[in-house]
Every structure is written in structure tokens, then in C-alpha cells.
Scaffold this active site. Sequence first.
Site, mmCIF file in Angstrom:
data_model
loop_
_atom_site.group_PDB
_atom_site.id
_atom_site.type_symbol
_atom_site.label_atom_id
_atom_site.label_comp_id
_atom_site.label_asym_id
_atom_site.label_seq_id
_atom_site.Cartn_x
_atom_site.Cartn_y
_atom_site.Cartn_z
ATOM 1 N N LYS A 1 0.698 -1.227 -0.067
ATOM 2 C CA LYS A 1 0.023 0.341 -0.087
ATOM 3 C C LYS A 1 1.067 1.307 0.006
ATOM 4 C CE LYS A 1 -3.983 1.658 2.699
ATOM 5 N NZ LYS A 1 -4.696 1.523 4.177
ATOM 6 N N SER B 1 -9.846 -0.570 6.920
ATOM 7 C CA SER B 1 -9.008 -0.733 5.934
ATOM 8 C C SER B 1 -8.369 -2.048 5.056
ATOM 9 C CB SER B 1 -8.529 0.510 5.840
ATOM 10 O OG SER B 1 -8.926 2.028 6.422
ATOM 11 N N SER C 1 -8.992 1.812 2.949
ATOM 12 C CA SER C 1 -8.531 2.481 2.098
ATOM 13 C C SER C 1 -7.089 1.245 1.469
ATOM 14 C CB SER C 1 -8.058 3.690 3.104
ATOM 15 O OG SER C 1 -7.300 2.990 4.204
#
Lengths: 485, 97, 494
Positions: free
Chosen positions: C80, C179, C155
Site C-alpha cells: 500500500k 482498511s 482504504s
Amino acid sequence: MHHKEKLEFTPVIGIEIHIQLKTRSKIFCSCAADYTNDEPNTHICPVCMGLPGSLPALNGEVIRQAMRAGLTLHCRILPTTFFFRKSYYYPDLPKGFQITQSDLPIAADGWLEIHDDAGRPKRVRVNRLHLEEDVGKLRHVTADGRIEGASSSFVDYNRSGLPLAEIVSEPDISSAREAVEYVTTLRRRVLHAGASDVDLEKGMMRFDANVSLKCSDGRWGNRVEVKNMNSFRALERAIEYEVKRQGSILAEGGEVMRETRHWNDARGVTTGLRVKEFYRKFIVEPDLPPLVITKEQVDEALASLPEMPEEKLVRYVGFGLSEGDAAVLIEEPAVARYFEACVTAGANPLRAGNWVRTEVLRVVNDAKVSADMIAVSPEALASLLAKVEDGGLSTTLAKSVFDALLDGLSFEDALKRSGASDGAVDVHALAASVVAANPDVVAEIRSGKDTKGKKVKFLVGLMMRESKGSVKVDEATAALEKVLA
Amino acid sequence: MLNDEEVRAIAAEARLSLHGDELAKAVRYINNFLGMVDRFKELDLKDVPPFCFAESTECPLREDVAAPFPRVPDILAARSQSLDYAGAFRVPRIVEE
Amino acid sequence: MSGLHELSTSEIAAGVKGKKFSALEVFDDCLNRTLACDGSLDALITTVVEDGRRAAEAIDGRVARGEPLGPLAGVPTVLKDNMCTYKVRTTAGSRILGGWEPPYSATVWTLLSEAGATLLGKSNMDEFAMGNTTGTSAFGPTRNPWDTSRVPGGSSGGSAAAVAAAYVPFALGSDTGGSIRQPASYCGIYGLKPTYGLVSRYGLIAYGSSLDQIGPFARSMADIALVMSVIARHDPRDSTSVPGKSFDFTVRKGSDALRGKRVALVREFQDFTLDKPIADAMKRVAKICEDAGAEITEVSLPTVGRYAVACYYAIAASEAHTNLARYDGVRYGAEADEHAGTLREAFEDVRSKGFGVEVKSRIIAGTCLTEPVRSEEYYVAATRVRTLIAEEFHRAFESADCILQPVTPSMPERIGEVDDDATKGYEADLYTLPVNMAGLPGLTFFTGYAESGLPVGLQLVGHRWSDATLVDMGAALEEIIGSPRVPAVVKGAA
């Protein structure tokens, strides 16, 4: 008409001091804590630069030194404390917040003994000592380096993350003189403890004053924070100025505005910063769990403290030194150590005290070197003083020997060079010593004022005395004339 | 409930400027947010300690060793164009309001 | 060789080690899959081609020379984009970092690369991890591989999509309020948010420091376990990383992991409506657990039910506004416009242009709550409510080994379906964020596909440090339920 009594004002002063604790690395990262004179932004890393993703890692020595500093101020050490984020925006603050302690400082409720203006002992209470990280250094591009009118500024983050202890006193101080005594006493104790090098020039000690006045008619003036005092003298002058300034306002029935003012040393005034009342936002620092300090750690810190300067003073006076002389010796721990080592090596304390106060301190100040580092060891000085003590060496010659020892000569060679050897007298060296020790007389002779030759005879007489008559008059005179030529 | 000026002031404190309908949206957001957190008032929190850390660990202490970061130039590379001759970061004019 | 991209982590590692194929072949196959799909999915912000291939070649060199190999040697992965990777652009899904290349790597990346993993890309995310759709990214939204008109969740939507679509066998995400778990559910894969303090946060661009944790995505529980065994290490650079916590993450075959376990349902959650596929999955999985010898019980979390959402957002915003205060354009990232004359103007220029609406809103909220006039009433109060929530979970786990609950109340929404009032959407996070408040581990596991073809996930929550137990239970469920498929994404692709 209502007759006004003359108003009396009592200054109510609190001092905030920041000291850089003495450690090898910064508080939250392993960058070197000593960066003096190095290029900007060379002692940085992701942590003290606050780069995205970086996290603080607390330096254990910072805790130990903070405890030690707190203990010199008779504080109690709190068994559990926290860190907080104090957030505000400024370019010298790389994370946009400063990691600091707030409600739960590491040390609290201490005191320091000073004297009031009448000479009586009084205690200034120390509210707390807490830890925080230092910020970067801003340099403003203007003629005098000040912020006003600077077209741009530059930031150097070498200083960011240095370990600071903020020491806050209660407003127990009542005059500028007391304030200076408080600050210098605190500095001396912390220096002796080795908790900080408190070098003002290097910014290792900074202070702010909070000044307000209590009026004899019952009014309390607002508190004004005074910043930017970079020396003890500046602290004294700034407080005196503020007390006068606030007094005039209050005497006219006005109100002192609560604000922060800058001391301008060149102009001798404080000026208002016209800063909006801002606020700082606090949250608990989530990246640092609570700091737990055990009784064992406190005991170890306490046991590690050396003798404090006040205790030394008492001891030196006990040796027979005057308070004034002793006070000079306790200023720097290295000098005090030197003196004590000299006495331990057998020197007469009074004589040692004089010599350390004059000759050793002269070297320390001129060469800007620690007393631990000078070429004449305390033991060597003790031997030298022993010779003076038993009458074998005059003070004048001893000084010459001392200088020779400083140059790195052995004891024997030093004695010889000064013309004070146990063996054959070096007449030339003797003449040189005497000349060096009597500059005023020599000046008179050289300027032609010694018409009757009395001054020359005086110097020759000195040489005779020094050599205990082992040199003939004409030999001495010839050598002297050669040196004077 | 906060009004436009109050929200604008808070945004300014956070170094954010709001223009046009950004301000109206922000005011709505903040007031909804405050409405959401106003729920805490239903609870008696007087004797509840604040939660600061999930685990009751103590803050670990690092050894006091100076170990320089090996890639300082990589840090400065982010601003190679605007460092001054001595290697300091440039910031614009600071005006004390 | 093709089809390598669909292999699992352990299959790739074994294949590289056993010289069935080279690390470069694997990397190139994954790269081809990525390039074929990412036009549709936009899962990645940065694709690391040259350096990634070089790293794969280096692994092949080690294989050829018979040098020791780490457990992930030759396995490509995606991180990420809020995890710092040395000299590889890292954006946190925002414009404000510009083209910043970190001068250091996050500890998790160091651990993975030392284990032999290769970096194929940095994945898309909601800006600064604030969001649950990946729609607030400054780089555009990511699409759900199962239905590209829908969100992948957030996210960590990019990492979830990359694993679901088989760009790579595993990826890392971060979870502050759900997330990892929510996108894992929306994309039909496994995702674990570890116990707070188990995985180092050093190098993770912070959002909510007391809530953030890094964790793995994978298409099998065995892969989740393998990655955890590499990244769950104490890190002295992270003071919240707890020492002395090492677990055996090896997954043992057999569904015995469920036998005798007290699996609790949350009473208060029964009152909330769930989309039918999710409600059905809850019933189905509860029965599966019972049949496997678990005892279905009930726990009550009233404080969680009513106050967790507000509490989370208050604390997250308060911490976030401080974590994002460093973005001022002085030291890195986007620079101030040269016409911004004063310091204040420059800061405002950088931040107002560099942050998106959601981030700005939360910064303002956090600033608001921590102002001295309001701090005690809101920020401090929130931290007290958090204590109540943590205590409530603690009591619950006295009578349960884990909690079985939904991940979200509804199936993935369509992209662009955004509520004008952002705070309304926050209530949907009720199933995930309480777990972060108490620092507990939470696992999303795959339960099957709905009639629509969209995957359905559910969640197991354990007490602190029960991560290995959750992994075992998840593996047992996988054995019974089956593992997820890989969607085609690209027409004609396998």
C-alpha cells in the site's frame, strides 16, 4: 483632593530555563548530539526530520540525566510520566508538533537556595523539570539576523531533536539580581552534576522570564513574558527594564498588557511582538508508551551525583580560604577538581587556592581549555608549591617554572630554564625571569628614566636574592644588561 | 454549533484556506461531526481514565550511542533545488502577525 | 511461463527454490497480468518494473549459486502506498507528497525483501488512509475486480484488488478502522489486521497512530500465515511494538481449530439491518462453526454499539491532524507557489492544494476537537469512552474465544455513489473500527459468492495476541468453505 500615597511595587518573577542535557545522541534518534560548527543539515535522520513514517525511540541516558538534573534541584522524581504532542505550525518544527511532557513532568516540587537583596538566604521553588525535544535553527536573511523584515529564512535541523529539560520556577523571585543568582546557581549545580554542559554561547542554556508587579495598593499587574535574553547580564538588564516599564504604567493607573516581549540588547528595551493570542493543541503522544521509573533508577541517579558546589564552598572555607576566593574555585567543576587534587597531593590549600585562582584560571580562560587538559598536572603544581613553601623558590621564579611546565618541559628542565636549578645557576635565565616578572621597572629602564641606575641595581638585587648569593654582582649585571639590550 | 467565522478560524489554524462552497461544506461537516461526538455527554465519564495505550508496556529505552544516518544526501535530495549554499532549507518570509 | 501469477505464495517460493521456474519468470508473469488488468482496475499508483526485475534476477543468482534463500524468495508483492520504500515513489494516495522518494524503507518492507520478496508495485489507497472506498485517492478510484462499476473498499483497496485479481499472491495493507478487513471482504479474499503492537509501524505513513496496523492480504490462509511469520517481529524503532510476542503461524490441516471454541455473536448487532447475502452468510457460517464443534454464544457490547463510531472518529481525527501537520512543503513533497509571499500563505497554499476534501475535513475536525476550549469535552472524553470500549471487549472475551460478525452491513456500492454528508457514511464502519479501538486482531475470511457474483466476507475478532488462533480458525473455515477464485477481469484471460 485625594492625596495619593507613593505606590510601591514588588516584582514577581518566574524563570523558565531550557538546558540541553548531556548525552551522545539526540532524544528520539541516534544522530550525534554534538554538532557544533558542523555544516547545516548534516546531523539529521528520518526521525529528527519528522519524515513521513518515522517514529521516536527514547534515549535512556536522557532520562538518567533529566533525573540527575532534577535531583540537583531537590525535585522528586515521578514514577510514571507521559509524553504529549504540542502542535503548532513553524518551519523549525519538522513534525508540526513538539514531543514534550506536560501535566506529568519527570521531576517536580524542587527548590534552589539563593539570597535575597538583603543577603538573607531564600528558597526559590522549582515547579517542575520536564523533557522535550529541541527544534531546528532558523537563520533570517537581514542585516542583523533578526526576524523583522527578513525576506526569507533558512532552516538547519541539526539542532532538531536534541534533548532539552525545561525547568520552571514558581514566581518566587523578587529582583533582577535574584534572577541572575537563581540562574547562575542552577547552572553551576547542573554543570557540576555533569547533567549538562550549559554553555550559553552554544545555546545549551536559554532562559525566559515572566515578570509582573504587585502593587502596594492591592493591584496585581498582568504577567509579561520576556524572551531573547542571551546572557546573564541581558537577563538582569531586561528584568530591570521591565520592572521599570510596568511600574510606570501602573503608577499612572494604567493596565499592563499581558503579552510576550523581546529583549533588544542593543537598544536596551523590550518590544512587544504583536503576536495574536495563539493556542497550542495537546494530545497524548501515541507513539511513546508511559515512561516508568523505578526506585532503583532514582537511587542510582542520586548516588551518581558528585559533591555540589555549595558543599565544596563550605569545605574550602574550612581549609581557610575566603568565601570570595572559594566562590571562584567552585564555578567550573574541572577547576574545583584541579584544586582538590592539588590539595590532596599535599599542597597548602591557601597557596593552592591562590595559584589555581590566578595562574591555572588564566590558562583555562586564555587557551579556552578545560582545567583537566592543561599541561601542568595538579600533582606537578603541588610539587612546585612545595618548593615555594619550604623557601627554596620565590613566587616569581615559581611562576616562571609554571610557564615552562606549560610549554611541556620536564620539572628539572623547567627549573633550569627559569634559572632556579638546584645545581649551577643559569645567570642568563635568571636575568630573563626577573625581567619578565618586573615589566614596569623594565619599562622605566628602557625609556631612559633610570638615570641613576637605581632600577638596574634593584633588579640585580632580586637576582642575587634568587640565586642565594651564588652569583657574583658583575656577572648578574652583565647578564641583565644583555637581556635588556 | 459553529458558525462560518469560527470554522474559517479553525481551518486557518490548521493552515488551510477554504474558498467558495468549501467553507459551507466544511461548516456542515464540522457541525455534523460535533453532533456525532456530542453523544459522549450521555455517559458519566468522571471516574474513567483516558485510554492511552492498548498494552501496559513501559516505554522502551534506547542506548545512548551516536550512529549517524547513512543516507543524509537522500534526505536533502527532496529539496536539492532550494537549499542554500550552506545546505539549509529555504522558507518564505515569516511575518509575525 | 504463464499462469504463474495465480500460484500461491508458498507455491511460488517452493517453485523458485526447486528451480521449477525462475524468479524473473514469476515476476514477468505477474507484471504481464498487472499490465493487462490495471487499465481496468487502477489498483497501482506505481509499477516497479526495472528494479523489480533486477531484484528477481538477484534471487535467481542466489538460487544458481546455491546460497540460502528466505521463505519468500522470488515472490512478487505490492505494498500500500503509505509504506515507505527506499527510492521508490511513495504518495499516501495524495498530491501533497509530490514525487517524493523516501530515503529509507519501512521495517515491514525490509523484512519482506530480506525474506526474498520482490516489489512489483505501490498500490492505490484513500488519501492518507482516510476513507473506505479508495475513492478519495488523488490518483482516481480503484475498481472492484469482481464488478468494475463497484468500489473495492478502502482504504487499502489497491492492495486488495491486486491480490484478488492475482497481480501478486499477497500484498500488505494498513488498517486503522477497517482498511484491510473491509476491502478484503469486498474483493473476496483474506485480510488480517494484527493485534496492535505485533507488526512494526516504522515507515508506515501515520494516520491514527494508536489505531494503525499493517497486515497481509492473500487468497489463502496458508499465505496469510506465511507472510505473518515474516512481518510479525518486534522492532526497536517502533516503541509501540511489543517485545516477546512471537507466534507459530504455521497452519495445521484440519478443522479441529473450531472444535470447543466459544464463538460469540454480538447481541447489539442483531438490531442492525444487513444486506441479504451478508445476513445469509452469518447464518451459514454460524452453522458451519457449530457443526465443526464450536459453541455459538452471545456477548453484549452496548457501549460499542452506541459510541464506537463517534469515539473512533474523534480520536482518529485528533491524532490525524497532528500526524498531517508536517506536510508544509519545506522539506519534501509539493512546493509552495512562488507567489505565496509569507510563510503562512506558503503553508496554506501547499496544504490547501495538496490535500483532498476528506483529509481537509478531518484535519479541521481534529484541530477543532483538540483546541483548549473544547479538548476536555471532546478529545479527552473520547479517550475515556475508548477505555469503556476496551474494557467491554475484555469482559466479553472472558466468556468467548472469538466473535463472529459481519465486516460491513452492505455489499460494495457503485463507484461515485457518495453521500454529500460524509459523516453519514461513518456509521457503516461500526463492524470494523471497534476492533482498532481496543487494539484487537481481526480477520476477514471468504465465505462464498452472492447471487450477483460478488464475494461475501465475514469477520472473526479475537482478544489481544490471539492472532495465531484466528489464523487457525480461518484456515479451518477455508477448508470447509473453499478458497476464493480469481476473476477474469480481462476478457479472455484465464
